[in-house]
Write a protein that holds these residues in place. Structure first.
Motif, short mmCIF file in Angstrom:
data_model
loop_
_atom_site.label_atom_id
_atom_site.label_comp_id
_atom_site.label_asym_id
_atom_site.label_seq_id
_atom_site.Cartn_x
_atom_site.Cartn_y
_atom_site.Cartn_z
N PHE A 70 0.84 -1.21 0.00
CA PHE A 70 0.00 0.00 0.00
C PHE A 70 0.87 1.26 0.00
N ALA A 71 1.95 1.23 0.82
CA ALA A 71 2.83 2.40 0.90
C ALA A 71 3.54 2.63 -0.42
N ILE A 72 3.98 1.56 -1.09
CA ILE A 72 4.63 1.69 -2.39
C ILE A 72 3.65 2.28 -3.41
N ALA A 73 2.42 1.79 -3.41
CA ALA A 73 1.41 2.27 -4.35
C ALA A 73 1.12 3.75 -4.15
N SER A 82 12.98 -4.53 -2.38
CA SER A 82 12.59 -5.56 -1.42
C SER A 82 12.57 -4.99 -0.02
N SER A 83 11.72 -5.57 0.81
CA SER A 83 11.82 -5.29 2.24
C SER A 83 13.09 -5.95 2.75
N SER A 84 13.54 -5.51 3.91
CA SER A 84 14.78 -6.02 4.47
C SER A 84 14.47 -7.23 5.35
N PHE A 85 14.64 -8.42 4.77
CA PHE A 85 14.32 -9.65 5.50
C PHE A 85 15.30 -10.75 5.07
N GLY A 86 15.47 -11.74 5.93
CA GLY A 86 16.21 -12.95 5.58
C GLY A 86 17.49 -12.71 4.82
N GLU A 87 17.68 -13.51 3.79
CA GLU A 87 18.92 -13.45 3.00
C GLU A 87 18.99 -12.20 2.13
N MET A 88 17.86 -11.51 1.93
CA MET A 88 17.90 -10.27 1.14
C MET A 88 18.80 -9.24 1.81
N CYS A 89 18.94 -9.32 3.14
CA CYS A 89 19.83 -8.39 3.84
C CYS A 89 21.28 -8.55 3.36
N ASP A 143 13.65 -0.71 4.79
CA ASP A 143 13.50 -1.22 6.14
C ASP A 143 12.12 -0.86 6.68
N GLN A 144 11.82 -1.34 7.87
CA GLN A 144 10.48 -1.14 8.43
C GLN A 144 10.19 0.33 8.70
N ALA A 145 11.23 1.14 8.86
CA ALA A 145 11.03 2.56 9.18
C ALA A 145 10.93 3.43 7.92
N ALA A 146 10.92 2.81 6.75
CA ALA A 146 10.90 3.57 5.50
C ALA A 146 9.62 4.40 5.39
N ALA A 153 13.71 5.10 -3.34
CA ALA A 153 14.09 3.75 -3.76
C ALA A 153 13.48 3.41 -5.11
N ILE A 154 12.22 3.78 -5.32
CA ILE A 154 11.56 3.52 -6.61
C ILE A 154 12.27 4.28 -7.72
N GLY A 155 12.59 5.56 -7.46
CA GLY A 155 13.28 6.36 -8.46
C GLY A 155 14.64 5.78 -8.81
N ALA A 156 15.39 5.32 -7.80
CA ALA A 156 16.71 4.73 -8.05
C ALA A 156 16.59 3.43 -8.83
#
Length: 335
Positions: free
Chosen positions: A192-195, A272-279, A291-294, A302-305
């Protein structure tokens, strides 16, 4: 080669009776020469004491088939999901070598008695095999104490991906896309936040929905039904960015998502959210973590980049070369 399909290893829940079949699992594929597939029959009682004795009566033909394979010469057993059948085969048959491919924190998928039973069964299998493969740093930490454990990240099926030999990559739509199961680990709040951070772009979600959105979807979010893997790959070609919006939970702490490898092998930047091996992938080219505080500004940045990132042809070629299943298992020294 003999492949034995997994079967239900937990008690059924009411939600199981309302689920429709997944089109992606009903597509018939031509089996490679030399591969035999067995679909075991089993009552959904595995967590209960004595369930292995009851179900073993349904597995007589499977044990006979396995013994026939063993009689032909030295044989290796590989276990991809802990089950009573896998444990019985491991302990009662004379395999030359054995390995367990720990792809997830399997007990975390379950609850109650099913979770306890799965944890015990998995521990017995890990202690009984000659080698353990793990797909994430978290699983490596969990199982490496005194055992023969190798970290083997996930990968992707390069043969299923479109060719990259064209002079120019195909023009992509302005789409932030996700392909995969939408389960309890899916972070709807982040979607929802990304949208809302990029209302001019479409957010396209493709896959079975087992965890529905908590509120009405933003107008730029669409959900498409699950499809066969080949169709999913074709759908990804229209994405401009691949999205992996997972929560931070016990389950996702052990996850190295295959969709990361599929996205990057197709030249897609990844948000991606910051979780598991994605970190541990955060410094990889084309990866942008939230991250959760984004807040809205960080998400927009992040979308622009990600949209500005251009994956070079040689970058895709190198990624595919080093992240195919052939390369991954070749580095494990299994065979």
């Amino acid at each position: 080669m003999l492949w034995i399909d997994p079967y239900p290893t937990r008690l059924p829940s009411w939600s199981d009776f309302g689920r429709r079949s997944d089109p992606s699992s009903s597509t018939r594929e031509v089996l490679p020469d030399g591969l035999t597939v067995i679909k075991p029959r089993a009552l959904p009682i595995e967590p209960l004491p004595g369930s292995g004795v009851v179900n073993r009566m349904l597995w007589a033909e499977i044990f006979q088939t396995v013994n026939n394979v063993l009689s032909a010469g030295p044989t290796i057993i590989g276990i991809g999901k802990p089950s009573e059948l896998a444990l019985q085969l491991l302990t009662s048959c004379g395999f030359e070598r054995s390995f367990y491919d720990a792809m997830d924190d399997f007990p975390a998928f379950y609850s109650g008695l099913s979770q306890v039973a799965m944890a015990k069964r998995e521990s017995k299998i890990v202690d009984g095999v000659s080698k353990v493969l793990v797909s994430s740093t978290e699983l490596l930490s969990r199982w490496s104490n005194g055992r023969n454990v190798t970290l083997a990240w996930n990968a992707c099926d390069i043969q299923m991906l479109p060719s990259i030999n064209e002079p120019e990559m195909p023009k992509r739509e302005e789409v932030l896309g996700y392909v995969g199961t939408i389960g309890q680990w899916f972070d709807w709040e982040l979607v929802f936040a990304i949208a809302r951070a990029k209302p001019s772009m479409q957010v396209r979600l493709i896959g079975p929905v087992f965890c529905p959105p908590p509120a009405n979807l933003p107008v730029n979010v669409e959900i498409l039904p699950p499809c066969a893997h080949a169709s999913a790959i074709a759908a990804m070609q229209a994405f401009s960015v691949g999205v992996i919006p997972f929560k931070q939970t016990r389950l996702t702490k052990s996850v190295d998502p295959i969709k990361y490898y599929e996205y990057r092998a197709m030249g897609l930047p990844v948000i991606s959210s910051s979780f598991g091996e994605m970190c541990f992938h955060q410094n990889d080219p084309g990866v942008f973590l939230l991250d959760q505080a984004a807040n809205v500004d960080k998400i927009s940045s992040a979308i622009g980049a990600a949209l500005a990132y251009q994956t070079a042809m040689n970058e895709i070629q190198d990624f595919r070369k080093h992240n195919s299943w052939e390369a991954r298992f070749g580095a494990t020294d299994l065979f």
